[in-house]
Write a protein that holds these residues in place. Structure first.
Motif: not given
Length: 337
Positions: A181-183, A188-191, A196-199, A221-222
């Motif tokens: 679980t990344p926060r 606004r960043a993309t993970i 595979i993209e994760v919210e 993290v982008i």
């Protein structure tokens, strides 16, 4: 840009009536609409009403309303706070000669701001008078950092900090998959987890783990600009199985009854030898080496004879991995019926 202190509540440690601190944030540059203090150092603080990102400020001094040029404040600074107790410096000015001081700084977040005068007017350093203070909102800085990273099983080593990008974790054999679980620090960043993209703040897809092996999980993290990127890596090691597939206790040609019935996840058993002097065990496992009372035994083969005492005899069967991890089974054998 929005002036976050405009017409907000202001307080001061000192002012000369009627020149209250609220007059310095009402947007007016009429001569009477100013803050005046007769001691230095001195300050005014403003509650912006919420946490904001700020990136610039402006100070309009008395000459903007018609006073001579030397009626500017010489030394002053801006501070920020979240609780009105702990303050941090944001920007400072020394030996000012400008009628209007406009400055930018690295964006910071704050709820409260404080304007501190260290040296007052050029014409009289013991007095401070301010026509107008403005503090401007800015966009949050682009960040490719994580604010937190957690696992569904196991613990990160070392503990998470946003500046540390490489971690390890160990999980038991029974954990055949794991989620991270990344926060993001910047909403606004993309993970992406293994592509595979994760919210942000949500658990990732399950990542399968192989027994006795290490699996690499990459968390990318982008930043909102699409150019700022950072990769966090977690190396998860799943322990080998270390289970017996079967365990038989024999006396002569007869197998003794184990209680409870054998289950690889149950580690302690009892049985009765019915007066016989010794028993043998046949342990079976594909997960590692086997030792019976400290002596190696080939999986599926008969151990050497184990003499029984008149009391309870404990027989220890260990399943040992190549890394030295051990799963211990105990059989408590009663000699007499």
């Amino acid at each position: 840009m929005k002036n976050l202190v405009l017409k907000k509540n202001a307080t001061a440690n000192n002012f000369v009536k009627p020149y209250s601190p609220n007059r310095a944030v009402d947007g007016s540059i009429m001569p009477i609409r100013r803050w005046l203090a007769d001691t230095v150092p001195t300050w005014i603080a403003v509650d912006m009403g919420a946490k904001y990102w700020i990136g610039s400020w402006r100070v309009r001094h008395m000459p903007i309303a018609g006073w001579p040029a030397e009626y500017v404040i010489s030394d002053f600074k801006l501070q920020g706070s979240f609780d009105l107790i702990n303050w941090f410096d944001i920007d400072s000015v020394s030996n000012n000669t400008s009628t209007v001081t406009s400055r930018e700084f690295t964006p910071v977040q704050a709820r409260y701001v404080r304007f501190i005068v260290m040296k007052g007017l050029q014409v009289n350093p013991h007095l401070a008078s301010l026509m107008d203070l403005a503090v401007y909102e800015t966009a949050p800085p682009v960040s490719a950092d994580l604010a937190n990273l957690s696992l569904s099983d196991g613990e990160l080593s070392p503990s998470f900090t946003k500046d540390t990008t490489n971690y390890t974790a160990d999980v038991d054999y029974d954990t055949d998959s794991i989620r991270v679980t990344p926060r993001a620090e910047d909403a606004r960043a993309t993970i992406k987890v293994n592509g595979i993209e994760v919210e942000s703040g949500q658990a990732s897809q399950a990542v399968n783990l192989s027994a006795g092996a290490t699996t690499t999980i990459n968390v990318e993290v982008i930043g909102e600009d699409g150019e700022s990127k950072k990769i966090y890596t977690v190396e998860v090691t799943r322990k080998a199985a270390l289970y017996l597939d079967n365990l038989i206790v024999k006396s002569g040609f007869s197998a003794l009854t184990l209680s409870p019935e054998f289950d690889k996840r149950v580690n302690t058993y009892t049985t009765n030898a019915g007066g016989l002097p010794s028993v043998n065990v046949i342990p079976t496992s594909d997960d590692g080496n086997i030792k019976v009372n400290g002596s190696e035994v080939i999986s599926g083969q008969l151990s050497s004879a184990i003499s029984l005492s008149n009391e309870i005899t404990n027989i220890r069967v260990d399943v040992i991995s190549s890394t030295g991890d051990t799963n211990e089974y105990i059989v408590k054998v009663s000699k007499n019926s």
